[in-house]
Write an enzyme that holds these catalytic residues in place. Structure first.
Site, mmCIF file in Angstrom:
data_model
loop_
_atom_site.group_PDB
_atom_site.id
_atom_site.type_symbol
_atom_site.label_atom_id
_atom_site.label_comp_id
_atom_site.label_asym_id
_atom_site.label_seq_id
_atom_site.Cartn_x
_atom_site.Cartn_y
_atom_site.Cartn_z
ATOM 1 N N ARG A 224 9.491 5.273 2.061
ATOM 2 C CA ARG A 224 10.220 5.597 3.298
ATOM 3 C C ARG A 224 10.858 6.947 3.159
ATOM 4 O O ARG A 224 11.420 7.578 4.055
ATOM 5 C CB ARG A 224 11.038 4.504 3.804
ATOM 6 C CG ARG A 224 10.436 3.379 4.088
ATOM 7 C CD ARG A 224 11.299 2.277 4.796
ATOM 8 N NE ARG A 224 10.526 1.303 5.442
ATOM 9 C CZ ARG A 224 10.434 0.017 5.040
ATOM 10 N NH1 ARG A 224 11.200 -0.611 4.032
ATOM 11 N NH2 ARG A 224 9.883 -0.917 5.830
ATOM 12 N N GLN B 103 7.667 -9.866 7.661
ATOM 13 C CA GLN B 103 9.023 -9.176 7.055
ATOM 14 C C GLN B 103 9.578 -7.944 7.910
ATOM 15 O O GLN B 103 10.527 -7.332 7.373
ATOM 16 C CB GLN B 103 8.667 -8.759 5.837
ATOM 17 C CG GLN B 103 7.870 -7.753 5.357
ATOM 18 C CD GLN B 103 7.614 -7.411 3.840
ATOM 19 O OE1 GLN B 103 6.756 -8.434 3.227
ATOM 20 N NE2 GLN B 103 8.284 -6.830 3.185
ATOM 21 N N LEU C 112 0.618 3.572 -2.022
ATOM 22 C CA LEU C 112 1.018 3.550 -3.436
ATOM 23 C C LEU C 112 1.468 4.942 -3.819
ATOM 24 O O LEU C 112 0.865 5.968 -3.807
ATOM 25 C CB LEU C 112 -0.169 3.058 -4.267
ATOM 26 C CG LEU C 112 -0.811 1.574 -3.964
ATOM 27 C CD1 LEU C 112 -1.878 1.383 -5.017
ATOM 28 C CD2 LEU C 112 0.258 0.576 -3.963
ATOM 29 N N HIS C 113 2.521 4.780 -4.778
ATOM 30 C CA HIS C 113 3.403 6.150 -5.282
ATOM 31 C C HIS C 113 3.848 5.826 -7.001
ATOM 32 O O HIS C 113 3.220 4.447 -7.232
ATOM 33 C CB HIS C 113 4.524 6.566 -4.574
ATOM 34 C CG HIS C 113 5.401 5.155 -4.236
ATOM 35 N ND1 HIS C 113 6.150 4.537 -5.053
ATOM 36 C CD2 HIS C 113 5.849 4.815 -2.976
ATOM 37 C CE1 HIS C 113 6.558 3.497 -4.490
ATOM 38 N NE2 HIS C 113 6.939 3.770 -3.256
ATOM 39 N N GLY D 196 0.631 -1.395 -0.063
ATOM 40 C CA GLY D 196 -0.132 -0.243 0.129
ATOM 41 C C GLY D 196 0.887 1.297 -0.032
ATOM 42 O O GLY D 196 2.041 1.125 -0.311
ATOM 43 N N HIS E 106 5.127 2.206 -7.459
ATOM 44 C CA HIS E 106 4.251 1.267 -7.836
ATOM 45 C C HIS E 106 3.324 1.315 -9.296
ATOM 46 O O HIS E 106 3.113 0.371 -9.897
ATOM 47 C CB HIS E 106 3.015 1.370 -6.669
ATOM 48 C CG HIS E 106 3.715 1.117 -5.216
ATOM 49 N ND1 HIS E 106 3.701 1.772 -4.415
ATOM 50 C CD2 HIS E 106 4.218 0.035 -4.681
ATOM 51 C CE1 HIS E 106 4.186 1.521 -3.411
ATOM 52 N NE2 HIS E 106 4.641 0.074 -3.229
ATOM 53 N N GLY F 269 9.977 -4.178 -8.354
ATOM 54 C CA GLY F 269 10.950 -3.195 -8.815
ATOM 55 C C GLY F 269 12.109 -3.675 -8.593
ATOM 56 O O GLY F 269 12.643 -4.478 -7.841
ATOM 57 N N GLN F 270 13.103 -3.006 -9.285
ATOM 58 C CA GLN F 270 14.564 -3.110 -9.250
ATOM 59 C C GLN F 270 15.142 -2.567 -8.030
ATOM 60 O O GLN F 270 16.302 -2.932 -7.435
ATOM 61 C CB GLN F 270 15.369 -2.893 -10.313
ATOM 62 C CG GLN F 270 16.786 -2.807 -10.464
ATOM 63 C CD GLN F 270 17.639 -2.308 -11.562
ATOM 64 O OE1 GLN F 270 17.079 -1.999 -12.699
ATOM 65 N NE2 GLN F 270 18.841 -1.666 -11.070
HETATM 66 O O1 PAF Z 1 8.108 -4.890 -1.907
HETATM 67 C C1 PAF Z 1 7.407 -5.062 -0.926
HETATM 68 O O2 PAF Z 1 6.386 -3.906 -1.102
HETATM 69 C C2 PAF Z 1 6.973 -6.023 -0.307
HETATM 70 O O3 PAF Z 1 8.159 -6.555 0.149
HETATM 71 C C3 PAF Z 1 6.218 -6.985 -0.734
HETATM 72 C C4 PAF Z 1 6.772 -7.797 -2.333
HETATM 73 C C5 PAF Z 1 4.663 -6.687 -1.273
HETATM 74 C C6 PAF Z 1 5.931 -8.323 0.114
HETATM 75 O O4 PAF Z 1 5.282 -7.944 1.235
#
Ligand code: PAF
Length: 288
Positions: free
Chosen positions: A188, A61, A33-34, A31, A37, A148-149
């Site tokens: 971030r 994570q 989103l920018h 989420g 994304h 994304g890279q």
């Molecule tokens: O890159 C991310 O935003 C996250 O690591 C992902 C791939 C959605 C997994 O939670």
């Protein structure tokens, strides 16, 4: 556009789409989103008949003390973006529907891929990523998934996982989206103060300078990148900066194959990651 919370309902929807012979692309996100994304969404939209964006801030994570509880979220805005960008389904599951009671399975991608770079500084991070991505790919079974890279290690870990677990999804890497001054776009970046935001692009400048030197045939040591960044951003705290094999992600000193020059740098409260790939296989070494 449909917003779906239940994994069972998403399964039903994608089964219908697949059975009608249409291709499915997925963009997994957390989420907030920018434009980075949106570039994944735009590529996925162009290459598939049906586009799903997943939004799930995955607790497994994040390490202790990381920004899980403060991770930015604004579903209303995300929904508007998805609707504007022609997304077919937003899958936004609840935590309890993803990590069911008694959940006891974790996906670990081991070996060099998780020995260096961010994995060294964020223990458990890539197990969390591999586990959630495996779950999402199992639920949706898309033809293609887009990453994304910028999180280069994440891409390589997921790519390996899908091969090792015989998953039938193509993992597609999309180029890093940058602000005009070169800073890689990231959720971030909003943690940076104005002054930090002004100095943050020097991370990319350092990586690029190293890439150009490598291209010119010079040997570049990590020390060079550290000094470049510390000279321009004295308040930075560098987790790592160096040259790694682009496929194996192990440190490289004598460059023969493609490399990724990567760094993770704390600037204030923001941990910024970035990288530049140097492709050596081509006549003219290419930097991207
Ligand atoms: O890159 C991310 O935003 C996250 O690591 C992902 C791939 C959605 C997994 O939670």
């Amino acid at each position: 556009m449909k917003v779906i919370k239940e994994p069972a309902e998403v399964r039903k929807t994608v089964n219908r789409v697949r059975n009608s012979g249409r291709s499915i692309g997925v963009v997994p996100t957390m989420g907030a989103l920018h434009k980075a994304h949106r570039s994944l969404m735009s590529r996925a939209r162009a290459e598939n008949d049906f586009l799903i964006v997943t939004i799930f801030v995955n607790p497994t994570q994040f390490g202790p003390g990381e920004d899980y509880s403060s991770y930015p979220h604004n579903f209303k805005e995300d929904k508007e973006i998805c609707s504007r960008d022609n997304v077919d389904v937003i899958f936004v599951p609840d935590k309890d529907d993803i990590y069911l009671q008694g959940h006891a399975t974790t996906v670990n991608v081991t070996g060099g891929l998780t020995d260096y770079m961010c994995a060294k500084y964020r223990p458990g991070h890539y197990s969390g990523v591999a586990t959630i991505v495996a779950k999402l790919l199992n639920i949706i079974k898309p033809h293609r998934a887009y990453f994304g890279q910028k999180d280069y290690q994440q891409f390589r870990v997921i790519e390996r996982m899908t091969v090792d677990l015989n998953m039938n999804t193509e993992i597609v890497m999309c180029p890093i989206v940058r602000e005009q001054d070169g800073l890689a776009v990231s959720s971030r970046n909003r943690y940076l103060t104005k002054a930090q935001r002004r100095s943050a692009p020097y991370i990319y400048k350092g990586l690029k300078e190293a890439a150009l030197r490598i291209k010119a045939g010079e040997a570049v040591e990590s020390k060079y990148i550290y000094e470049f960044i510390m000279d321009k951003i004295p308040e930075a705290k560098i987790d790592y900066a160096g040259v790694f094999d682009a496929k194996k992600l192990t440190p490289v000193s004598n460059i023969k194959n493609d490399v990724v020059i990567a760094a993770a740098v704390w600037v204030g409260k923001a941990r910024l990651i970035d990288n530049v790939v140097v492709k050596t296989g081509e006549k003219q070494w290419r930097v991207s």
